[in-house]
Scaffold this active site. Structure first.
Site, mmCIF file in Angstrom:
data_model
loop_
_atom_site.group_PDB
_atom_site.id
_atom_site.type_symbol
_atom_site.label_atom_id
_atom_site.label_comp_id
_atom_site.label_asym_id
_atom_site.label_seq_id
_atom_site.Cartn_x
_atom_site.Cartn_y
_atom_site.Cartn_z
ATOM 1 N N PRO A 209 -7.300 39.144 17.308
ATOM 2 C CG PRO A 209 -7.733 40.027 15.173
ATOM 3 C CD PRO A 209 -6.591 39.416 16.112
ATOM 4 C CG ASP B 89 -1.925 0.762 1.055
ATOM 5 O OD1 ASP B 89 -2.132 1.590 -0.091
ATOM 6 O OD2 ASP B 89 -3.127 1.334 1.882
ATOM 7 C CG HIS C 127 -1.478 31.983 -0.827
ATOM 8 N ND1 HIS C 127 -1.731 32.788 0.315
ATOM 9 C CD2 HIS C 127 -1.569 32.918 -1.725
ATOM 10 C CE1 HIS C 127 -1.708 34.080 0.077
ATOM 11 N NE2 HIS C 127 -1.838 34.004 -1.397
#
Length: 999
Positions: free
Chosen positions: A685, A124, A658
């Site tokens: 924030p 695998d 990006h």
């Protein structure tokens, strides 16, 4: 099947022969890449019950460009593998790593790997390729099909946008999250697209978010039209009882023409107007950047005609404010504030509305604040005397840099030279304020560096295919770290996006060895107000003025996103005294310099009082900042936010704009990063929507503590607007130097007389139809276009003996090129050779219009002593007719509606041939008179137009065009036959000398 949050169907299965083996034969091997090199993990226990690999696996850490040896593998990885299995495993792992590096893998895991004494078997395997390396590895990879993530099926619309993206220099991305969703986005910019998705999810719209996507990199009007049309097609497939929301958002563009992209979107909106009304769609728009005023105006105008609510805002509004407006979280203002400046200069009176005085920074001791230093500080990348070399013919970016220099009152331009390998050395003209200056352009980097030893920055605009080579070349020169060498390239900005990650890591390694800082790849660059800006950073002059980038402030920031750096300029200028320096490190997985590289520079600069970090999901660079805050290496206040918080709310994996914006582990998520930064003292924030407010709170505290004191604002010098940009904005007008009405290449598709070239081809207009558009500005009937094509065929050639062909052959045999040889033949065309078509048309039509009988016309021409154009042939006669004339005459008589002038010419022929059998109506004559019949009787031209085309030489154009084919044929024939220089034989020349010289 359910895998985590994702629910989907398993459609692909691997069926392989069963391999009998013992549990003890199973092993695990994994190779993965990171910024500093590659890691090979191995454990002698493999299979589904492997457990915690990180804690039990042995590893080899390889540096960049380093390869393992079999001995090293045996010593460090295979301590628990013995006998012949050890040799087999060592050889396999070494070969596996060679393959990994050669094929540009970024991750490769095999579990289980069965190792027997005879062979090695892969049962695998999972792997990731660096898709940006396709241009290098296509031949080795073959066709690679990247499947959608589990839980999300690929839609044809996504494939269409992917294909559009592949064919464009711009970036166009689209991922459908929920086809039945109520909230759709059409966002400009990779970073901005993530932030809009974040804000929608944070405000409770995650389950209704229909798509993620972005358009950036200056797409054309047609490309944005196709992009918008695709989204609107999906959006209007089904209606929602509460109506739908379309958010057309974006940051402040650096170089994308907002008006051009918006016009493409407007076309799509107008096309879907009925469906938008039926679907009760509300549109919210926020954008700024080059020509944004015109873009917003166009959007507002179309909003009045669509019949649906369209709310339009510019940079006076916070970027994500439209999201909370759309979701009913804040009121919608009626009238946005109009800015007092536009494009490249302040409008009259604009300086009088300058904002309140900006703060002044106060030193920790009682001394005056020093002015911006012009001395070179080794810890700072840019200064007042920074000089740059620009790689690439980026004239718009260079002019923007020079305008920035001028408005910053720099004594000299920051651009020392340009490098462009595809031309010879020359000088390029630019503006420095009002006057013109010349910037040298060199063919090689070596010449540029030798002649401009004061340059310390390279701005590399090379494409993704050549950016690596050009940067390596520059790093190959001795740098400032070598005392005896004058060249001092200390900073390299790489603009290109999509450089393969392996190559980027090599660049970083070489740059670190040379002591050079790399900004990028995949960046717009950076800016140091009052000193220097990289390329298109900061956008056009209106944004530079708006964000007060012409003088330094007290806040320094670092961002991944180039587009968002401009937004940060805007946010910081609105909430503080402005930017001291800002850098966008780039959106690729391995930026040349990291957040910490720049934050430490800022921190050690007494001029900087406050830091701002805009990170994003993916990578671990933000944790370096976390450690620096914990260890008190950074003590100045820092406001930080990582975008991409929405990633965890999606049920399937989404690759953001990006390349590096993809979390491979929990600690790489934006939520984890924001929490960590907040825990160690950063001001974080609640959302990006509140970033400006958080920056303002920190800044106000610095004011209250007296660290920063207000200072009077000094207005900058005005910069003249470029003529082309002023015309783009509709501020000026000027008479055109040329007028044309036959073709237009300015749009996405070439037009022939208003008809798209695709339609010309699809409708099979052929050469005749194309001529009808370009020569006559209209489509002519089929019989007319067939006639034109017949004329071209019969006039194509008449053997090598005629003067035009003879000249072409002589010229060709003299070694001249195709164009010169063709022209030499064409210059023989006139009244005596080939030019009789117009003359025949004029003479016969004038006689016919005067009502002269054929005999009267012949007699009149004889009295004048003039030949009748189109009558007579050197070889052909009544007894030996010209087959070409017969074919054209029969076609015209059969297919033209009426042929009065041809009938008249045939009557004239009866008279002339009664005197001499070779005075027949020749090819020139039959084409000329038949063409007049076409112009006068086809119904496509007015009498005035028909007369004009006869007089301006249109008919003769047929002979010129047709005979050009024959002349080119003679040219090719002579070249193919390799005929030498022609010299006319003496015996074919009669030498007649003046008698008084013969004795």
């Amino acid at each position: 099947m359910r895998v985590g949050k994702a629910v989907g169907k398993l459609r692909s299965f691997i069926i392989e022969p069963f391999l009998p083996h013992d549990q003890g034969d199973e092993a695990y091997v994994c190779i993965y890449s990171h910024r500093h090199g590659d890691t090979i993990l191995f454990t002698h226990e493999g299979g589904v019950d492997i457990g915690d690999v990180d804690s039990k696996a042995l590893k080899i850490e390889l540096g960049i460009e380093e390869k393992p040896t079999e001995a090293q593998i045996k010593e460090q990885l295979l301590t628990h593998v013995n006998g012949p299995r050890k040799d087999k495993a060592a050889a396999f792992i070494k070969a596996l790593y060679d393959l990994y590096a050669d094929l540009y893998f970024t991750y490769l895991e095999i579990n289980p790997l069965v190792i027997t004494s005879k062979d090695v078997y892969i049962l695998d395997l999972a792997a990731k390729l660096d898709a940006t390396a396709e241009f290098m590895c296509k031949a080795k990879w073959g066709d690679v099909d990247y499947p959608p993530p589990f839980g999300r099926d690929a839609l044809p619309e996504e494939a269409f946008i992917a294909d559009l993206d592949a064919k464009s220099g711009a970036s166009l991305k689209l991922t459908i999250l929920n086809e039945g969703g109520r909230i759709w986005t059409m966002v400009a910019g990779g970073g901005a697209s993530v932030i809009y998705s974040d804000t929608i999810c944070e405000l409770g719209g995650a389950t209704e978010l229909a798509n993620y996507g972005e358009y950036s990199g200056a797409p054309s009007e047609q490309q944005t039209y196709e992009y918008a049309k695709t989204i609107l097609t999906l959006m209007t497939k089904e209606n929602h009882p509460d109506g739908k929301i379309l958010i057309i958002g974006g940051g402040i563009a650096n170089f994308t023409n907002v008006a051009a992209t918006f016009k493409g979107i407007v076309r799509a909106l107008q096309q879907f107007q009925v469906k938008l009304v039926e679907g009760k769609v509300s549109i919210f728009v926020r954008r700024a950047g080059p020509n944004y005023q015109e873009g917003l105006r166009v959007m507002r105008e179309v909003g009045k005609t669509l019949g649906i609510p369209v709310h339009v805002f510019g940079n006076e509004t916070h970027m994500t404010a439209i999201v909370s407006m759309a979701l009913g979280k804040r009121p919608i203002p009626k009238e946005p504030t109009v800015e007092s400046h536009t494009a490249n200069f302040l409008l009259p009176g604009g300086q009088n509305t300058a904002q309140s005085p900006r703060p002044e920074r106060k030193m920790d001791h009682d001394t005056e604040v020093p002015p911006v230093s012009s001395k070179r500080d080794s810890t700072q990348l840019f200064h007042k005397e920074t000089k740059a070399i620009i790689w690439g013919m980026q004239t718009r970016a260079v002019q923007g840099m020079l305008d920035f220099d001028f408005v910053c009152s720099r004594p000299e331009p920051s651009v020392a030279a340009m490098v462009y390998p595809f031309t010879g050395d020359h000088k390029q003209k630019f503006y420095w304020g009002h006057k013109e200056i010349l910037v040298p352009v060199y063919k090689s980097m070596a010449d540029a560096m030798k002649k401009h030893s004061d340059a310390d920055v390279l701005i590399n605009f090379a494409s993704l295919r050549s950016a690596y080579d050009s940067t390596i070349e520059t790093l190959g020169f001795p740098q400032a770290s070598v005392p005896q060498w004058n060249y001092a390239i200390r900073t390299i900005a790489i603009i290109a996006e999509g450089i393969p990650e392996n190559l980027t890591r090599i660049l970083i390694k070489r740059a670190n060895e040379k002591g050079v800082s790399i900004i990028g790849p995949a960046t717009v660059g950076g800016v140091k107000p009052g000193c220097f800006k990289i390329g298109n950073t900061g956008g056009m002059m209106d944004n530079i003025l708006h964000s007060k980038l012409y003088r330094p402030g007290s806040v320094a920031y670092v961002s991944r996103s180039g587009g968002m750096s401009n937004e940060l300029n805007n946010i910081i200028s609105h909430n503080t005294d402005g930017v001291y320096e800002g850098v966008a490190i780039g959106g690729d997985r391995y930026p040349g310099t990291t957040f910490m590289d720049h934050l430490l520079r800022y921190h050690d600069n007494p001029e900087v009082k406050m830091l701002v970090l805009l990170g994003e999901v993916g990578g671990i660079e933000e944790y370096e900042v976390y450690e620096a805050l914990k260890e008190k290496r950074i003590v100045k206040p820092i406001v930080a936010w990582c975008i991409g918080t929405c990633a965890g709310m999606f049920t399937s994996e989404v690759q953001f704009g990006h390349a590096g914006a993809c979390a491979n582990a929990e600690r790489e998520t934006a939520i984890a990063k924001n929490k960590a930064l907040a825990d160690c003292g950063a001001h974080v924030p609640a959302s990006f929507d509140e970033l400006g407010e958080e920056i303002s709170r920190v800044f106000q505290k610095l004011l209250q503590e007296g660290i920063i004191v207000p200072k009077e604002e000094v207005p900058p010098p005005t910069v003249p607007m470029d003529f082309n940009w002023a015309r783009e904005l509709g501020l000026i007008r000027k008479p055109a130097s040329f007028m044309t009405s036959i073709s237009d290449e300015r749009g996405q598709e070439l037009l022939y007389a208003g008809m798209p070239i695709s339609a010309v081809l699809e409708q099979g207009l052929g050469i005749g139809g194309t001529l009808s558009l370009l020569w006559f500005q209209r489509r002519l009937p089929t019989y007319a276009t067939t006639f034109l094509e017949m004329c071209l065929m019969v006039t194509a050639d008449h053997g090598p003996a005629v003067s035009g062909a003879h000249n072409t052959i002589v010229c060709t045999r003299a070694g001249k090129d195709l164009v010169s040889s063709l022209v030499s033949g064409l210059l023989t065309i006139g009244d005596r050779f080939g030019g009789a078509l117009d003359g025949a048309a004029r003479q016969f039509s004038e006689a016919f219009d005067k009502g002269l009988l054929p005999m009267e016309f012949v007699n009149e021409m004889r009295k004048k002593g003039q030949l009748i154009m189109g009558i007579g042939h050197r070889v052909k006669s009544l007894n030996n007719p010209d087959k070409r004339v017969e074919i054209i005459k029969n076609f015209v008589k059969k297919d033209f509606p009426t042929t009065p002038l041809l009938d008249y010419a045939l009557e004239v022929e009866k008279i002339t041939t009664s005197k001499k059998p070779n005075l027949i109506l020749n090819v020139d004559g039959v084409i000329g008179v038949a063409f007049v019949d076409l112009l006068r009787n086809s119904g496509s031209f007015t009498p005035e137009e028909a007369e004009e085309y006869i007089n301006i030489g249109a008919i003769n154009g047929l002979f010129v065009l047709g005979r050009s084919m024959g002349f080119i044929g003679h040219y090719l024939d002579q070249k193919r036959l390799k005929q030498g220089l022609y010299r006319h034989p003496w015996d074919d020349i009669s030498y007649v000398m003046p008698e008084h010289y013969t004795t």
